[in-house]
Design an enzyme around this catalytic site. Structure first.
Site, PDB file in Angstrom:
ATOM      1  N   HIS A  81      -2.129 -30.415   0.330  1.00 34.56           N
ATOM      2  CA  HIS A  81      -3.124 -30.961   1.264  1.00 34.56           C
ATOM      3  C   HIS A  81      -2.536 -31.073   2.675  1.00 34.56           C
ATOM      4  CE1 HIS A  81      -6.521 -33.833   2.202  1.00 34.56           C
ATOM      5  NE2 HIS A  81      -5.646 -34.204   3.132  1.00 34.56           N
ATOM      6  N   GLU A  82      -1.338 -31.642   2.772  1.00 29.07           N
ATOM      7  CA  GLU A  82      -0.702 -31.809   4.083  1.00 29.07           C
ATOM      8  C   GLU A  82      -0.269 -30.472   4.685  1.00 29.07           C
ATOM      9  OE1 GLU A  82      -0.830 -34.588   5.638  1.00 29.07           O
ATOM     10  OE2 GLU A  82      -1.684 -35.596   3.888  1.00 29.07           O
ATOM     11  N   HIS A  93      -3.191 -29.088   6.604  1.00 23.76           N
ATOM     12  CA  HIS A  93      -3.240 -29.602   7.978  1.00 23.76           C
ATOM     13  C   HIS A  93      -2.206 -28.874   8.851  1.00 23.76           C
ATOM     14  CE1 HIS A  93      -5.952 -32.798   6.967  1.00 23.76           C
ATOM     15  NE2 HIS A  93      -5.091 -33.442   6.188  1.00 23.76           N
ATOM     16  N   ASP A 150      -8.787 -38.347   7.077  1.00 25.40           N
ATOM     17  CA  ASP A 150      -9.310 -37.077   7.570  1.00 25.40           C
ATOM     18  C   ASP A 150     -10.760 -37.195   8.027  1.00 25.40           C
ATOM     19  OD1 ASP A 150      -6.864 -35.974   6.946  1.00 25.40           O
ATOM     20  OD2 ASP A 150      -7.509 -35.212   4.996  1.00 25.40           O
TER      21      ASP A 150
END
Length: 380
Positions: free
Chosen positions: A81-82, A85, A178
């Protein structure tokens, strides 16, 4: 708590916070105990090609194997997930300082947050998109691949469900999650960035109170801790953006004190203290052979607890913090905030040209708040 670097991806340091190391066994126990296995087995059976043997999953040490595998898989999912980003941020030319996994998930530390609404929007949604794609990959693996055992089917299916939950939860408009950043980006299309941040932060604070209320009603310590995290992060981000807005266009040279009063570096602590009280000052720059060696304040003396006969130069931090005169004032504040004593030498090339302190920042902010919005002074 301390964080430990465990590797790098695309040159980005991957760090694990000590809080995660303490929480992983608890998470493994929560997943592998009680009715968790039976509940999730029912959900996984909804898309698995066959039924799961719940009795076998709960037999012997199997629940703890499931709990450990699922807990580690969850934080691998958070890392992905990170990285989502981070990938989009790098495409926009923004460097990533690190990715840290901790008790509440993960944090990708960007060196700068873009103020262009579309850039922040796509960086923010990239993480949930990766979580959805991870969930889809786990779903397809359970649905169509001949996985070796019921334990693997359960864990992969659990990760499919959990990644969807992760994406949905992160899209709540609770700044600085988010969804809150997406909200700020959309608000910033038609209003100033600072105003958009304040609005998103207020909504984030509202969610923090809802998390706290839910934590009390459901006796959930995790939700209660999440409430404190969201509240602190939302208000902190709002203050930081407001400060950045006030310091916009200013450099360290606009704030620093040029040619500050000095005392010789070999001055004793006793003589230095006497001069502080005589001249009603809180500190002096130390002169060493015609150069400024650093800055010592009364707080530095209290912290070091030196004898009166010791040279005052012994109170200097090692290394002495330095910032460039041309550096952006807001960006330099982060380095100054981490400096013991709250002072830094200001340099132009190899030459020390002044001293800047947190008090200089406070004075500049106070003056800009009092100044009219147009024609504000840029130097103090």
């Amino acid at each position: 708590m301390r964080s430990f670097t465990v590797g790098r991806v695309w040159g980005i340091p991957i760090r694990i916070n000590a809080s995660l190391l303490l929480f992983l066994p608890v998470l493994a126990w929560l997943i592998g105990s009680g009715a968790q296995i039976e509940t999730y087995a029912t959900i996984v059976e909804g898309f698995a090609p066959g039924q799961l043997d719940v009795a076998a999953l709960r037999a012997g040490a199997t629940p703890w194997v499931i709990g450990a595998a699922a807990a580690v898989g969850l934080f691998v999912s958070v890392l992905l997930h990170e990285l989502g980003h981070s990938y989009v941020a790098r495409r926009y030319g923004i460097d990533i300082e690190s990715i840290t996994l901790w008790i509440f998930g993960g944090v990708a530390s960007l060196r700068s947050v873009p103020r262009e609404w579309d850039r922040e929007f796509w960086i923010a949604v990239a993480g949930p998109i990766v979580s959805v794609l991870t969930a889809a990959a786990c779903y397809l693996a359970v649905r169509f691949l001949p996985l070796p055992s019921g334990v693997v089917v359960f864990v992969v299916g659990w990760l499919a469900v959990t990644n969807v939950t992760l994406a949905v939860f992160n899209m709540l408009p609770a700044f600085p999650m988010d969804g809150g950043r997406v909200l700020r980006a959309l608000l910033a299309r038609r209003r100033p960035y600072a105003v958009a941040t304040r609005t998103a932060a207020r909504i984030g604070v509202g969610f923090a109170f809802l998390f706290a209320l839910a934590g009390v009603l459901w006796f959930s310590p995790v939700l209660f801790l999440m409430a404190f995290f969201v509240y602190g992060a939302a208000t902190g981000e709002s203050r930081a953006v407001a400060l950045d807005d006030l310091l916009d266009g200013m450099t360290v040279a606009d704030l620093m004190a040029r040619d500050p009063p000095t005392v010789p570096a070999e001055t004793t602590v006793g003589a230095f203290t006497d001069r502080l009280f005589a001249e009603r000052r809180t500190g002096f720059a130390l002169a060493d052979g015609g150069d400024i060696a650093g800055y010592v304040s009364i707080e530095d003396l209290r912290r070091r607890k030196l004898d009166d006969d010791a040279p005052v130069s012994a109170a200097l931090p090692d290394p002495v913090p330095r910032v460039d005169a041309a550096a952006d004032a807001f960006e330099a504040l982060a380095e100054l905030s981490g400096a013991k004593g709250g002072h830094a030498l200001v340099t132009e090339g190899d030459r020390v040209v002044g001293v800047v302190s947190q008090a200089d920042y406070a004075r500049a902010v106070q003056l800009r708040r009092r100044a009219p919005s147009e024609g504000r002074p840029t130097a103090f």
